[in-house]
Design an enzyme around this catalytic site. Structure first.
Site, PDB file in Angstrom:
ATOM      1  N   ASP A   1       0.827  -1.204   0.000  1.00  0.00           N
ATOM      2  CA  ASP A   1       0.000   0.000   0.000  1.00  0.00           C
ATOM      3  C   ASP A   1       0.865   1.259   0.000  1.00  0.00           C
ATOM      4  OD1 ASP A   1      -2.327   1.508   0.157  1.00  0.00           O
ATOM      5  OD2 ASP A   1      -3.115   0.476   1.916  1.00  0.00           O
TER       6      ASP A   1
ATOM      7  N   ASP B   1     -10.931   2.105  -3.235  1.00  0.00           N
ATOM      8  CA  ASP B   1     -11.589   1.715  -1.983  1.00  0.00           C
ATOM      9  C   ASP B   1     -13.104   1.701  -2.153  1.00  0.00           C
ATOM     10  OD1 ASP B   1      -9.273   1.304  -0.618  1.00  0.00           O
ATOM     11  OD2 ASP B   1      -9.199   3.293   0.282  1.00  0.00           O
TER      12      ASP B   1
HETATM   13  C1  DGJ Z   1      -5.938   1.856   1.749  1.00  0.00           C
HETATM   14  C2  DGJ Z   1      -6.358   0.652   0.958  1.00  0.00           C
HETATM   15  O1  DGJ Z   1      -6.899   1.051  -0.267  1.00  0.00           O
HETATM   16  C3  DGJ Z   1      -7.359  -0.139   1.783  1.00  0.00           C
HETATM   17  O2  DGJ Z   1      -7.809  -1.242   1.053  1.00  0.00           O
HETATM   18  C4  DGJ Z   1      -6.728  -0.572   3.073  1.00  0.00           C
HETATM   19  O3  DGJ Z   1      -5.676  -1.473   2.812  1.00  0.00           O
HETATM   20  C5  DGJ Z   1      -6.220   0.630   3.828  1.00  0.00           C
HETATM   21  N1  DGJ Z   1      -5.371   1.447   3.010  1.00  0.00           N
HETATM   22  C6  DGJ Z   1      -5.448   0.213   5.062  1.00  0.00           C
HETATM   23  O4  DGJ Z   1      -4.872   1.259   5.682  1.00  0.00           O
END
Ligand code: DGJ
Length: 720
Positions: free
Chosen positions: A469, A539
């Site tokens: 991430d 997301d």
């Molecule tokens: C952003 C990601 O897009 C989410 O799926 C998740 O992993 C969060 N970060 C966790 O902090």
């Protein structure tokens, strides 16, 4: 010099008479360089080049038919600033003596083939007054009409030269009726707003200036259509996608006679001081050509991506259960292990533990603390990660882990020990995003630290998957490590160091699958993807939004790489959510212990059905049938490589009639039996269920899906 010239002659393989007229002199020092024509070619796509009487290299606009028209400076292949060229340059250099002009004369061209059969054409240009050489590289995948283009710059001047503009490509198109399609978005809206506009005189710039990822508002991918507005099944289209995960620029400079597409690293604040003997290689630009519309364009690009753009592009992806939407930061060993049995029961194959498992002095119990301290939290996971992974494997599930190696919270032991390791501007108040800062990857100690952290985590026994991430971008681009005169290197050196780290990770952990993620879809580009198996598009997992979003991503990226998870976003019916996820890389992000028996059965049915068809959706050809941006539903079909099987998806977004969906790509003569997969409880059987038709009949008459109201979906298999 001499050898480059003779290799050009060999590489051109021209008829003897023409070759002789091209070479009035034995070697390249002869002035002027004789005119000559050559091309980079794939099956259906040609880039035509021409050496002018003045020794410069020119190009003919893509698809232009006026090959006899006199070449002008505006047709130069890789235009240079400072000596007569007044438009947007591809190259702008300040030489070691301060001269801000560059002239590039053609020197030679070589061609070689790589092991995969792609032809690499290298065109060398040089400045007659300075020891500066520019090589334009074109790697052509003949069958798929894909050309990757990039530029290398090297010099032997008395000191450093400064590169101010250094485009990967400067392709010319005719300034007639060319449309540009690009994609606007933001967090949770990635790729959601396609824009198609006529390119008009002036310069249209798509760019980003956020450093550590390409995308917050736009993806570095676009389509140019040469026959008016783009269509799925007709018209000449050229897709471009930049292999770069940092600030980028794609400028479309229309001077009234031609459009020049200049794409590459963003020249914004990025002056690069190149030492003598050092080579600067730009990121690669991918061009994909189709004379039959967007559908064929995507299928060629997907096929290229399976071979060259992704890791293990011919391996089917497994069904994943993620805990992020289910538990957020609120979990411990028992809560996670408690998710395994129901996961296994409904057929998932891989469990991914997300954010929140680390940090002791500053536990990662929310997003305010802990980033950078990559030790498992002793309260939540007293024996570390290994027992969690072991428990998963015992139940027949693989285990994956979330990491964000590039980041640090000020509330962390790492920041306490190394406050000078973060990217920041001196004398400015630290600007946090999601309470975090970016570690300065140009610093060797940071590179070593991140590599250690990655190795420690991925070496835990039974971890075979990771989500990488990156939850913020640069707003204060200063490096306490780089010298004051090299601050502008941060943008490029960061991404190069990041790729080195990703490359090492892929090589050191060849069996660990990787998901590319950046606070949603901030890093969806082929620069990073070559180290990854798949990406997290957004997301936003509301299936109603995912239908158009996944449609848009699919112009450039194959559905096997598009992670699509069933969640409660949007509170949509479970059957609709599952059907949408089935059309990409299927996953779930739910607390299965809290699901109703009915929803659980729908999920289990969807997973079972998905396993039956994933070979087709992941390895087959995608046909986009009905555009969800334009009509009351979205519809797609996938056809297996041998065309013996297909799957049709219909996603109803608004109430409407259930008119037939017309599949494409079937074998007209072959017989297919129709079967709706995992039908929604209580809905009437589709009229063609169990019946057999030829491909021709199905493509002509269509299939009536079982959905007619908003948020209903129908997934129909066509098989032997
Ligand atoms: C952003 C990601 O897009 C989410 O799926 C998740 O992993 C969060 N970060 C966790 O902090």
């Amino acid at each position: 010099m001499k050898s480059i010239c003779s290799s050009w002659l060999r590489a051109l393989a021209l008829p003897m008479g023409l070759a002789a007229s091209l070479f009035i002199a034995e070697h390249c020092e002869a002035k002027p360089t004789p005119p000559g024509k050559f091309a980079v070619q794939t099956k259906n796509f040609t880039l035509n080049f021409e050496v002018g009487e003045d020794g410069r290299l020119y190009q003919r606009a893509v698809g232009a038919t006026d090959a006899n028209e006199k070449l002008q400076r505006t047709d130069e292949c890789y235009p240079q600033a400072g000596d007569g060229y007044i438009w947007e340059p591809a190259l702008q250099v300040s030489h070691a003596d301060g001269n801000t002009s560059t002239v590039l004369a053609f020197e030679g061209v070589t061609r070689t083939n790589d092991a995969a059969g792609r032809e690499l054409t290298r065109i060398t240009l040089h400045d007659p007054a300075y020891p500066l050489e520019v090589t334009l590289n074109f790697r052509a995948d003949r069958e798929r009409d894909v050309v990757e283009q990039w530029t290398e710059i090297v010099h032997h001047e008395s000191g450093a030269v400064t590169l101010e503009h250094m485009a990967s490509t400067a392709l010319l198109l005719p300034a007639k009726n060319v449309y540009l399609t690009h994609f606007f978005g933001d967090w949770a809206k990635e790729m959601l707003y396609p824009i198609t506009e006529l390119v008009t005189p002036g310069t249209k710039v798509l760019d980003s200036k956020i450093g550590v990822r390409a995308d917050q508002y736009r993806n570095p991918s676009f389509v140019l259509s040469l026959d008016g507005q783009p269509a799925e099944t007709s018209g000449r289209v050229l897709a471009g996608s930049l292999e770069w995960s940092g600030s980028f620029q794609c400028a479309f400079d229309d001077n009234g006679t031609a459009i020049r597409a200049l794409c590459g690293v963003n020249p914004f604040a990025s002056a690069y001081h190149l030492k003598p003997g050092e080579t600067f290689a730009t990121p690669k630009m991918i061009w994909v050509w189709s004379a039959h519309g967007l559908g064929e364009m995507s299928r060629k690009l997907h096929s290229w991506a399976r071979d060259f753009g992704l890791r293990d592009g011919h391996k089917t992806r497994e069904v994943l259960l993620n805990n992020w939407e289910a538990t957020g930061f609120d979990f411990d060993f028992n809560r996670i292990v408690g998710l395994y049995d129901p996961a296994k029961e409904i057929g998932t194959e891989l469990f991914l533990l997300d954010d929140g498992w680390f940090g002791n002095k500053y536990p990662r119990v929310d997003d305010h603390a802990g980033l950078g301290d990559w030790q498992p939290n002793r309260q939540r996971l007293p024996d570390g990660l290994a027992p969690l992974a072991t428990e998963a494997v015992k139940r027949g599930l693989r285990f994956g882990i979330w990491i964000e190696p590039e980041m640090v919270n000020p509330k962390s032991e790492l920041f306490e020990q190394h406050p000078d390791w973060v990217i920041r501007q001196p004398k400015r108040e630290l600007e946090l995003q999601r309470n975090q800062l970016v570690l300065d990857l140009t610093r060797p100690q940071v590179q070593a630290f991140e590599w250690r952290a990655i190795q420690d985590v991925l070496s835990v026994p039974n971890i075979s998957y990771a989500k990488w991430d990156c939850n913020r971008y640069l707003t204060q681009p200063g490096s306490p490590y780089l010298a004051s005169g090299r601050q502008s290197h941060l943008w490029i050196d960061y991404v190069d160091a990041l790729y080195a780290l990703m490359d090492k990770t892929a090589k050191r952990f060849p069996d660990t699958e990787l998901m590319l993620c950046s606070g949603g879809g901030g890093r969806v580009d082929y620069g990073a993807l070559k180290y990854f198996h798949e990406f997290w598009p957004s997301d936003n997992t509301d299936p109603v939004q995912r239908v158009p979003m996944q449609w848009d991503y699919s112009y450039f990226f194959p559905p096997l790489a598009i992670a699509s998870h069933v969640t409660h976003w949007g509170n949509r019916p479970m059957h609709f959510a599952c059907s949408v996820a089935m059309s990409a890389r299927f996953g779930m992000d739910l607390d299965l212990n809290k699901l109703s028996a009915e929803d659980k059965a729908i999920c289990a049915g969807a997973i079972g059905a998905y396993k039956q068809i994933r070979e087709i959706t992941q390895m087959g050809d995608l046909y986009r049938l009905e555009n969800p941006h334009e009509t009351f539903r979205g519809a797609l079909d996938f056809v297996s490589p041998d065309r013996s099987r297909a799957v049709v998806f219909a996603f109803q977004l608004k109430d409407g009639q259930n008119v037939a969906v017309q599949p494409q790509g079937l074998d007209p003569a072959r017989k297919y039996t129709v079967h709706e997969l995992n039908p929604a409880p209580g809905r009437a059987t589709i009229p063609q269920e169990g019946k057999t038709f030829t491909g021709e009949e199905l493509m002509h008459d269509g299939l009536v899906p079982s959905c007619s109201h908003a948020v209903e979906a129908s997934v129909i298999e066509l098989g032997p």
